[in-house]
Every structure is written in structure tokens, then in C-alpha cells.
Design a protein around this motif. Structure first.
Motif, PDB file in Angstrom:
ATOM      1  N   TYR A 193       0.833  -1.207   0.000  1.00  0.00           N
ATOM      2  CA  TYR A 193       0.000   0.000   0.000  1.00  0.00           C
ATOM      3  C   TYR A 193       0.869   1.258   0.000  1.00  0.00           C
ATOM      4  O   TYR A 193       0.468   2.289  -0.562  1.00  0.00           O
ATOM      5  N   ARG A 194       2.012   1.198   0.635  1.00  0.00           N
ATOM      6  CA  ARG A 194       2.884   2.369   0.711  1.00  0.00           C
ATOM      7  C   ARG A 194       3.701   2.571  -0.563  1.00  0.00           C
ATOM      8  O   ARG A 194       4.329   3.624  -0.738  1.00  0.00           O
ATOM      9  N   SER A 195       3.699   1.592  -1.441  1.00  0.00           N
ATOM     10  CA  SER A 195       4.488   1.685  -2.664  1.00  0.00           C
ATOM     11  C   SER A 195       3.756   2.492  -3.731  1.00  0.00           C
ATOM     12  O   SER A 195       2.596   2.885  -3.575  1.00  0.00           O
ATOM     13  N   GLU A 196       4.449   2.695  -4.855  1.00  0.00           N
ATOM     14  CA  GLU A 196       3.848   3.422  -5.970  1.00  0.00           C
ATOM     15  C   GLU A 196       2.691   2.646  -6.596  1.00  0.00           C
ATOM     16  O   GLU A 196       1.854   3.231  -7.293  1.00  0.00           O
ATOM     17  N   ALA A 197       2.635   1.340  -6.350  1.00  0.00           N
ATOM     18  CA  ALA A 197       1.578   0.529  -6.941  1.00  0.00           C
ATOM     19  C   ALA A 197       0.192   0.975  -6.484  1.00  0.00           C
ATOM     20  O   ALA A 197      -0.797   0.793  -7.207  1.00  0.00           O
ATOM     21  N   ALA A 198       0.120   1.559  -5.290  1.00  0.00           N
ATOM     22  CA  ALA A 198      -1.183   1.995  -4.767  1.00  0.00           C
ATOM     23  C   ALA A 198      -1.845   3.019  -5.683  1.00  0.00           C
ATOM     24  O   ALA A 198      -3.066   3.021  -5.855  1.00  0.00           O
ATOM     25  N   TRP A 199      -1.034   3.881  -6.309  1.00  0.00           N
ATOM     26  CA  TRP A 199      -1.595   4.892  -7.215  1.00  0.00           C
ATOM     27  C   TRP A 199      -2.212   4.235  -8.438  1.00  0.00           C
ATOM     28  O   TRP A 199      -3.237   4.712  -8.957  1.00  0.00           O
ATOM     29  N   PHE A 200      -1.616   3.141  -8.916  1.00  0.00           N
ATOM     30  CA  PHE A 200      -2.117   2.465 -10.100  1.00  0.00           C
ATOM     31  C   PHE A 200      -3.362   1.623  -9.794  1.00  0.00           C
ATOM     32  O   PHE A 200      -4.089   1.233 -10.703  1.00  0.00           O
ATOM     33  N   VAL A 201      -3.591   1.351  -8.506  1.00  0.00           N
ATOM     34  CA  VAL A 201      -4.795   0.615  -8.115  1.00  0.00           C
ATOM     35  C   VAL A 201      -5.935   1.585  -7.809  1.00  0.00           C
ATOM     36  O   VAL A 201      -7.047   1.453  -8.340  1.00  0.00           O
ATOM     37  N   PHE A 202      -5.652   2.571  -6.966  1.00  0.00           N
ATOM     38  CA  PHE A 202      -6.729   3.433  -6.486  1.00  0.00           C
ATOM     39  C   PHE A 202      -7.044   4.595  -7.423  1.00  0.00           C
ATOM     40  O   PHE A 202      -8.114   5.196  -7.315  1.00  0.00           O
ATOM     41  N   GLY A 203      -6.128   4.915  -8.341  1.00  0.00           N
ATOM     42  CA  GLY A 203      -6.454   5.913  -9.349  1.00  0.00           C
ATOM     43  C   GLY A 203      -7.597   5.444 -10.241  1.00  0.00           C
ATOM     44  O   GLY A 203      -8.662   6.081 -10.306  1.00  0.00           O
ATOM     45  N   PRO A 204      -7.425   4.295 -10.934  1.00  0.00           N
ATOM     46  CA  PRO A 204      -8.540   3.763 -11.731  1.00  0.00           C
ATOM     47  C   PRO A 204      -9.766   3.419 -10.890  1.00  0.00           C
ATOM     48  O   PRO A 204     -10.906   3.592 -11.344  1.00  0.00           O
ATOM     49  N   LEU A 205      -9.535   2.934  -9.643  1.00  0.00           N
ATOM     50  CA  LEU A 205     -10.666   2.593  -8.781  1.00  0.00           C
ATOM     51  C   LEU A 205     -11.520   3.824  -8.490  1.00  0.00           C
ATOM     52  O   LEU A 205     -12.755   3.742  -8.435  1.00  0.00           O
ATOM     53  N   THR A 206     -10.875   4.980  -8.297  1.00  0.00           N
ATOM     54  CA  THR A 206     -11.614   6.213  -8.050  1.00  0.00           C
ATOM     55  C   THR A 206     -12.508   6.569  -9.229  1.00  0.00           C
ATOM     56  O   THR A 206     -13.689   6.913  -9.061  1.00  0.00           O
ATOM     57  N   ILE A 207     -11.973   6.465 -10.432  1.00  0.00           N
ATOM     58  CA  ILE A 207     -12.748   6.795 -11.632  1.00  0.00           C
ATOM     59  C   ILE A 207     -13.868   5.783 -11.851  1.00  0.00           C
ATOM     60  O   ILE A 207     -15.019   6.157 -12.120  1.00  0.00           O
ATOM     61  N   LEU A 208     -13.551   4.490 -11.728  1.00  0.00           N
ATOM     62  CA  LEU A 208     -14.568   3.454 -11.920  1.00  0.00           C
ATOM     63  C   LEU A 208     -15.653   3.548 -10.835  1.00  0.00           C
ATOM     64  O   LEU A 208     -16.844   3.367 -11.125  1.00  0.00           O
ATOM     65  N   GLY A 209     -15.231   3.848  -9.609  1.00  0.00           N
ATOM     66  CA  GLY A 209     -16.205   4.013  -8.536  1.00  0.00           C
ATOM     67  C   GLY A 209     -17.099   5.214  -8.774  1.00  0.00           C
ATOM     68  O   GLY A 209     -18.308   5.168  -8.504  1.00  0.00           O
ATOM     69  N   ALA A 210     -16.522   6.302  -9.313  1.00  0.00           N
ATOM     70  CA  ALA A 210     -17.314   7.494  -9.620  1.00  0.00           C
ATOM     71  C   ALA A 210     -18.362   7.179 -10.683  1.00  0.00           C
ATOM     72  O   ALA A 210     -19.511   7.629 -10.594  1.00  0.00           O
ATOM     73  N   ILE A 211     -17.967   6.404 -11.696  1.00  0.00           N
ATOM     74  CA  ILE A 211     -18.917   6.022 -12.749  1.00  0.00           C
ATOM     75  C   ILE A 211     -20.031   5.145 -12.175  1.00  0.00           C
ATOM     76  O   ILE A 211     -21.219   5.309 -12.499  1.00  0.00           O
ATOM     77  N   ALA A 212     -19.661   4.203 -11.284  1.00  0.00           N
ATOM     78  CA  ALA A 212     -20.663   3.327 -10.666  1.00  0.00           C
ATOM     79  C   ALA A 212     -21.642   4.137  -9.832  1.00  0.00           C
ATOM     80  O   ALA A 212     -22.866   3.917  -9.892  1.00  0.00           O
ATOM     81  N   PHE A 213     -21.115   5.080  -9.038  1.00  0.00           N
ATOM     82  CA  PHE A 213     -22.000   5.931  -8.235  1.00  0.00           C
ATOM     83  C   PHE A 213     -22.865   6.817  -9.129  1.00  0.00           C
ATOM     84  O   PHE A 213     -24.006   7.144  -8.771  1.00  0.00           O
ATOM     85  N   TYR A 214     -22.349   7.214 -10.270  1.00  0.00           N
ATOM     86  CA  TYR A 214     -23.125   8.035 -11.198  1.00  0.00           C
ATOM     87  C   TYR A 214     -24.364   7.277 -11.666  1.00  0.00           C
ATOM     88  O   TYR A 214     -25.477   7.815 -11.665  1.00  0.00           O
ATOM     89  N   TYR A 215     -24.194   6.030 -12.058  1.00  0.00           N
ATOM     90  CA  TYR A 215     -25.334   5.243 -12.517  1.00  0.00           C
ATOM     91  C   TYR A 215     -26.246   4.857 -11.354  1.00  0.00           C
ATOM     92  O   TYR A 215     -27.451   4.660 -11.545  1.00  0.00           O
ATOM     93  N   ARG A 216     -25.678   4.741 -10.155  1.00  0.00           N
ATOM     94  CA  ARG A 216     -26.530   4.518  -8.980  1.00  0.00           C
ATOM     95  C   ARG A 216     -27.483   5.685  -8.778  1.00  0.00           C
ATOM     96  O   ARG A 216     -28.667   5.503  -8.464  1.00  0.00           O
ATOM     97  N   GLU A 217     -26.974   6.905  -8.967  1.00  0.00           N
ATOM     98  CA  GLU A 217     -27.831   8.072  -8.799  1.00  0.00           C
ATOM     99  C   GLU A 217     -28.888   8.152  -9.897  1.00  0.00           C
ATOM    100  O   GLU A 217     -30.021   8.569  -9.645  1.00  0.00           O
ATOM    101  N   ARG A 218     -28.518   7.761 -11.119  1.00  0.00           N
ATOM    102  CA  ARG A 218     -29.522   7.735 -12.189  1.00  0.00           C
ATOM    103  C   ARG A 218     -30.631   6.736 -11.837  1.00  0.00           C
ATOM    104  O   ARG A 218     -31.806   6.984 -12.123  1.00  0.00           O
ATOM    105  N   PHE A 219     -30.256   5.601 -11.237  1.00  0.00           N
ATOM    106  CA  PHE A 219     -31.247   4.625 -10.782  1.00  0.00           C
ATOM    107  C   PHE A 219     -32.142   5.243  -9.713  1.00  0.00           C
ATOM    108  O   PHE A 219     -33.370   5.063  -9.732  1.00  0.00           O
ATOM    109  N   ALA A 220     -31.537   5.978  -8.762  1.00  0.00           N
ATOM    110  CA  ALA A 220     -32.322   6.613  -7.698  1.00  0.00           C
ATOM    111  C   ALA A 220     -33.275   7.655  -8.267  1.00  0.00           C
ATOM    112  O   ALA A 220     -34.412   7.800  -7.790  1.00  0.00           O
ATOM    113  N   GLU A 221     -32.844   8.387  -9.289  1.00  0.00           N
ATOM    114  CA  GLU A 221     -33.718   9.379  -9.911  1.00  0.00           C
ATOM    115  C   GLU A 221     -34.915   8.704 -10.581  1.00  0.00           C
ATOM    116  O   GLU A 221     -36.050   9.174 -10.460  1.00  0.00           O
ATOM    117  N   ARG A 222     -34.661   7.622 -11.297  1.00  0.00           N
ATOM    118  CA  ARG A 222     -35.767   6.907 -11.947  1.00  0.00           C
ATOM    119  C   ARG A 222     -36.722   6.320 -10.913  1.00  0.00           C
ATOM    120  O   ARG A 222     -37.948   6.289 -11.125  1.00  0.00           O
TER     121      ARG A 222
END
Length: 281
Positions: free
Chosen positions: A27-56
Motif C-alpha cells: 500500500y505504501r508503494s507506488e503501486a497503490a496509485w495504479f490501483v486506487f487511481g482507476p478505482l476512483t474513476i470506476l467508482g465514480a462512474i458506478a456511483f453516477y449510474y446509482r444516482e440515475r437509478f435513484a432518480e428513476r
């Protein structure tokens, strides 16, 4: 170790729950950036569609989902507070729920807010209510009955941390947090679109940094078996684990703002509107 092996260890150890010293080092290595960087974007997209579901869902219901979720959440939190301060009620509720009361009190509200369009607002409201209740009861116990539960001064700061950051996340969507609208309104539509997009890009970078660093802190706390002072079995990482989720949700709000800005620009609508703190989106 190579970046790929560290990335593999981060993912596999986190999913399995087998956190060791080597995992913390990964976790303290540079590898963490390559894991959590994409995870942040993918998680944001997932939450985006969750909100669209909540709106519907709200469109089908014809009213806000909070009319259903809030009464249930209120009852669950009330039961949790009663069990926390009154041992006889804790024993009774523990028997009635077959020992699942902590799971119901924690994961019940989490599941319910997934059906809400703005879960941050619910989190802020109930975090504040629980924090204020603990402080109030602690003061009464101390100055009236000369007793006090030891965790009444350690859990409220953790709840305040949750309340503050989720509140900031909601205000990102409302564009009331560091919006600098007084300066942006002086530009034309293209200039406004550029600076608004630049703002949201910076928020996304900020979210990647916070998700990565807070994940490191959370895993380190987990590995050290750090408990909340004044308790016997309440782990500190339970509270810290909400922070990466919070910043992934903040990234979702930045993504929503970008899509909204481009839609308004194409439609010729005003890009910068008057916003009110605590208002609706």
C-alpha cells in the motif's frame, strides 16, 4: 517487489481481508496509485449510474425515497443509541435480533441510502444527530449522575470527520464549495466552461490523492489493531474506511458537474447559477 506484484497483493489481500505487513508495504508503494487511481474513476462512474437509478425510482414513486428510508433509518439509529447507553436494552435487543443488532444498525442505513438521490445529505443529518446525542447524554451523565461512558468524547470527533467531508461532497454538487463564481461570471461562455471544467479536473485529481492516501491510513490502522479510545472492540478503521468512499462520491459529483456544464453549454443555458448552501440539486 515489482509494481505488478504489489498491485496484485493490494487487490487480493484487500478482497480476502488477509492484511499483513507485506500488504501494508505494498500500500505504501507506488503501486497503490495504479490501483486506487482507476478505482476512483470506476467508482465514480458506478456511483453516477446509482444516482440515475435513484432518480428513476423517485420518478416512479412520485416522491422522494427519503419518505420511506428516513423513518426506518431513524428507528435503527434510535435502537443503536439505546443499546449503546443502556446495557439492559442492549441485552434485550441482542437477544431479539439474534446478535445481529450492530449489523442492522450499521448496514441497514447504508443499504437504504443507496436508494436515495443524495445520500450525502442523509449521512450528514444523522451523523450530526448521533454526534449531538452522544455529547448531550455524556454531559448529563457527567454533571448530573457523576458517571460517563468513556467513548462519549472519542466517537463524536470521528462522526464530525464523516459529517464534514460528506457535507463538502454535497456542496461540490451544489457548487457552493470553492466555486469562485464572482470571478467566473466575468468570462464568456467558453471561458466559463474552461474554468468550470478545470475546477472539476482538479477535484478529480484531489479525489485520487485522497482515496489513495486514506486507503493507506485505513490499512495501516487495521494492521495495528487500533481501537477507538474508551471502547473494547470498536475499531478505528471502521470510521476511516468511510473516507475513500466519500472521495469516490466526490469524484462522482465532479463528473456530474462536467456533464451538466457541457449540456448547458450546448443548449445555450447559463453555466453559472446562483447556488444556496444546503439547497437541492
Amino acid at each position: 517487489m515489482s509494481i505488478w506484484s504489489d498491485m496484485s497483493m493490494i487487490v487480493s489481500a484487500t478482497l480476502s481481508g488477509d492484511i499483513t505487513f507485506k500488504t501494508v508495504q505494498a500500500y505504501r508503494s507506488e503501486a497503490a496509485w495504479f490501483v486506487f487511481g482507476p478505482l476512483t474513476i470506476l467508482g465514480a462512474i458506478a456511483f453516477y449510474y446509482r444516482e440515475r437509478f435513484a432518480e428513476r425510482l423517485e420518478e416512479r414513486l412520485g416522491y422522494s425515497a427519503t419518505k420511506i428510508t428516513h423513518p426506518i433509518i431513524s428507528v435503527l439509529i434510535l435502537l443503536g443509541l439505546l443499546a449503546a447507553f443502556l446495557p439492559p436494552i442492549n441485552a434485550l435487543l441482542g437477544t431479539l435480533t439474534l446478535g445481529l443488532l450492530p449489523i442492522l444498525v450499521v448496514f441497514g442505513p447504508i443499504l437504504l441510502i443507496m436508494f436515495e438521490r443524495t445520500p450525502e445529505r442523509t449521512i450528514v443529518i444523522y451523523a450530526y444527530i448521533v454526534m449531538a446525542t452522544i455529547i448531550f447524554v455524556g454531559v448529563v451523565q457527567r454533571f448530573v449522575f457523576s458517571v460517563q461512558v468513556p467513548w462519549s468524547t472519542t466517537i463524536p470527533p470521528l462522526l464530525f470527520m464523516i459529517m464534514a467531508w460528506f457535507g463538502a461532497t454535497f456542496n461540490i454538487r451544489l457548487r457552493t464549495h470553492l466555486s469562485f463564481s464572482e470571478f467566473r461570471t466575468k468570462y464568456g461562455p467558453k471561458g466559463q466552461l474552461f474554468w468550470l471544467t478545470f475546477d472539476n479536473f482538479l477535484w478529480l485529481v484531489f479525489c485520487v490523492i485522497c482515496v489513495t492516501t486514506m486507503s493507506r491510513v485505513t490499512v495501516n490502522t487495521y494492521d495495528n489493531f487500533a481501537i477507538v479510545l474508551g471502547t473494547d472492540d470498536t475499531m478505528r478503521w471502521w470510521f476511516l474506511a468511510t473516507m475513500p468512499v466519500c472521495f469516490i462520491l466526490l469524484a462522482t459529483r465532479a463528473l456530474e458537474n462536467v456533464l451538466e456544464d457541457f449540456a448547458n453549454y450546448k443548449a445555450g443555458e447559463p453555466l453559472i447559477k446562483q447556488a444556496v448552501i444546503g439547497g437541492d440539486v
